[in-house]
Motif scaffolding. Structure first.
Motif, PDB file in Angstrom:
ATOM      1  N   ASP A 123       0.833  -1.214   0.000  1.00 47.66           N
ATOM      2  CA  ASP A 123       0.000   0.000   0.000  1.00 47.66           C
ATOM      3  C   ASP A 123       0.866   1.262   0.000  1.00 47.66           C
ATOM      4  N   ALA A 124       1.936   1.223   0.780  1.00 48.01           N
ATOM      5  CA  ALA A 124       2.823   2.396   0.844  1.00 48.01           C
ATOM      6  C   ALA A 124       3.487   2.631  -0.510  1.00 48.01           C
ATOM      7  N   GLN A 125       3.928   1.546  -1.124  1.00 41.39           N
ATOM      8  CA  GLN A 125       4.578   1.669  -2.436  1.00 41.39           C
ATOM      9  C   GLN A 125       3.583   2.170  -3.489  1.00 41.39           C
ATOM     10  N   GLU A 126       2.375   1.637  -3.444  1.00 39.99           N
ATOM     11  CA  GLU A 126       1.350   2.037  -4.423  1.00 39.99           C
ATOM     12  C   GLU A 126       1.037   3.538  -4.292  1.00 39.99           C
ATOM     13  N   ALA A 127       0.911   4.003  -3.053  1.00 39.65           N
ATOM     14  CA  ALA A 127       0.614   5.428  -2.841  1.00 39.65           C
ATOM     15  C   ALA A 127       1.789   6.293  -3.279  1.00 39.65           C
ATOM     16  N   ALA A 128       3.000   5.856  -2.977  1.00 41.63           N
ATOM     17  CA  ALA A 128       4.181   6.643  -3.357  1.00 41.63           C
ATOM     18  C   ALA A 128       4.297   6.730  -4.882  1.00 41.63           C
ATOM     19  N   VAL A 129       3.985   5.635  -5.545  1.00 44.30           N
ATOM     20  CA  VAL A 129       4.036   5.627  -7.019  1.00 44.30           C
ATOM     21  C   VAL A 129       2.955   6.566  -7.575  1.00 44.30           C
ATOM     22  N   LEU A 130       1.785   6.529  -6.971  1.00 43.79           N
ATOM     23  CA  LEU A 130       0.695   7.414  -7.388  1.00 43.79           C
ATOM     24  C   LEU A 130       1.102   8.890  -7.226  1.00 43.79           C
ATOM     25  N   ILE A 131       1.703   9.207  -6.083  1.00 43.54           N
ATOM     26  CA  ILE A 131       2.123  10.590  -5.830  1.00 43.54           C
ATOM     27  C   ILE A 131       3.183  11.014  -6.848  1.00 43.54           C
ATOM     28  N   ARG A 132       4.142  10.112  -7.081  1.00 45.86           N
ATOM     29  CA  ARG A 132       5.210  10.467  -8.027  1.00 45.86           C
ATOM     30  C   ARG A 132       4.653  10.637  -9.437  1.00 45.86           C
ATOM     31  N   GLU A 134      11.245  13.375 -10.039  1.00 48.09           N
ATOM     32  CA  GLU A 134      12.420  12.569  -9.686  1.00 48.09           C
ATOM     33  C   GLU A 134      13.133  13.090  -8.443  1.00 48.09           C
ATOM     34  N   SER A 135      13.060  14.409  -8.231  1.00 47.17           N
ATOM     35  CA  SER A 135      13.859  14.965  -7.126  1.00 47.17           C
ATOM     36  C   SER A 135      13.072  15.100  -5.812  1.00 47.17           C
ATOM     37  N   THR A 136      11.761  14.848  -5.846  1.00 52.44           N
ATOM     38  CA  THR A 136      10.955  15.044  -4.631  1.00 52.44           C
ATOM     39  C   THR A 136      10.976  13.802  -3.749  1.00 52.44           C
ATOM     40  N   ARG A 137      11.289  14.016  -2.484  1.00 47.39           N
ATOM     41  CA  ARG A 137      11.293  12.881  -1.562  1.00 47.39           C
ATOM     42  C   ARG A 137       9.877  12.617  -1.045  1.00 47.39           C
ATOM     43  N   ILE A 138       9.518  11.337  -1.045  1.00 47.02           N
ATOM     44  CA  ILE A 138       8.206  10.925  -0.541  1.00 47.02           C
ATOM     45  C   ILE A 138       8.443  10.065   0.698  1.00 47.02           C
ATOM     46  N   LEU A 139       7.833  10.486   1.808  1.00 49.68           N
ATOM     47  CA  LEU A 139       7.990   9.756   3.066  1.00 49.68           C
ATOM     48  C   LEU A 139       6.746   8.913   3.307  1.00 49.68           C
TER      49      LEU A 139
END
Ligand code: PEP
Length: 255
Positions: free
Chosen positions: A181-190, A203-208
């Motif tokens: 779920d965390a990976q899916e959300a991070a991919v969605l945000i990116r 590419e340069s934005t960090r997602i926590l």
């Protein structure tokens, strides 16, 4: 990209307790190499934290701010007031502010813009409630929160932006999101960032990831290709548990 491990203390710790904590944690900072460690105390403890962390690599963040620089806003704090204490980051749109204090997307946007205009780096929080997840509208909710804050912003102004995916049902519950779920959300945000603001910013934005992170599970999030750190509440309140969590995050990325 250097990962960020950010401590969100919420409404915990007096100035005296903050001094004690910061003095203790800075003794361990040699072990934090390669990780950007950030502490976000309550406003009333910023001065104590700034003094105790002077010349340390541990950075200071605030938990909120108002968009106006001054004026008749009883109980609020502005960006320039935070800058006075050497604050570098500010959490914007935390779910407790959205859901408990009624902060809406337009207020989140104004705060984000004011933070950027003043040279503060926003940690913009997004995430769905349990009911929204059960309704199957997680993606829609996250995209709406992202659009509310970021649509039509100038990507050049967003270079200091940090995103935090924090599912509301995972915050303070001991029930962290699954790695998937965390990976899916991070991919969605990116991919939102890429589509709306360009590949360079994406590419340069960090997602926590944030939500019941502790030393035992942090590594499973920070090894994810789209996740670059964590926003930590409960497990950041004791020096020992926060420092073990930082070590675990570091180890997971190195190995
Ligand atoms: C938070 O406050 O943003 C948070 C993630 O809290 P906890 O780690 O306690 O779930």
């Amino acid at each position: 990209m250097k990962q960020i491990i950010a401590a969100n203390w919420k409404m915990h710790k007096t100035a005296v307790e903050t001094t004690e904590y910061c003095r203790a944690i800075r003794q361990m900072e040699a072990d934090f190499e390669g990780v950007e460690v950030l502490i976000c105390p309550p406003f009333t403890a910023l001065s104590a934290a700034a003094i105790a962390l002077e010349a340390s690599s541990i950075k200071l963040g605030a938990q909120n701010m108002h968009w106006e620089s001054q004026g008749a806003r009883t109980g609020e704090v502005s960006a320039n007031m935070l800058l006075e204490f050497g604050v570098e980051y500010v959490i914007i749109g935390h779910s407790e502010r959205r859901h408990l204090m009624g902060e809406d997307d337009s207020q989140v946007r104004r705060k984000l813009e004011a933070a950027l205009d003043n040279g503060l780096k926003p940690v913009l929080c997004v995430g769905e409630t349990e009911a929204e997840r059960e309704q199957g509208i997680t993606k829609k909710v996250i995209e709406k929160q992202l659009s509310g804050a970021l649509e039509d912003q100038d990507p050049h102004k967003l270079s200091g932006l940090v995103l935090a995916y924090e599912p509301v049902w995972a915050i303070g519950t001991g029930k962290a999101a699954s790695v998937e779920d965390a990976q899916e959300a991070a991919v969605l945000i990116r991919s939102y960032l890429k589509d709306k603001l360009g590949a360079k910013l994406a590419e340069s934005t960090r997602i926590l990831y944030g939500g019941s992170v502790k030393a035992e599970n942090i590594g499973s999030f920070t090894v994810l290709p789209s996740v670059h750190g964590a926003l930590v509440g409960g497990a950041s309140l004791e020096v020992e548990s926060f420092s073990s969590l930082i070590q675990a995050a570091r180890k997971a990325v190195i190995t």
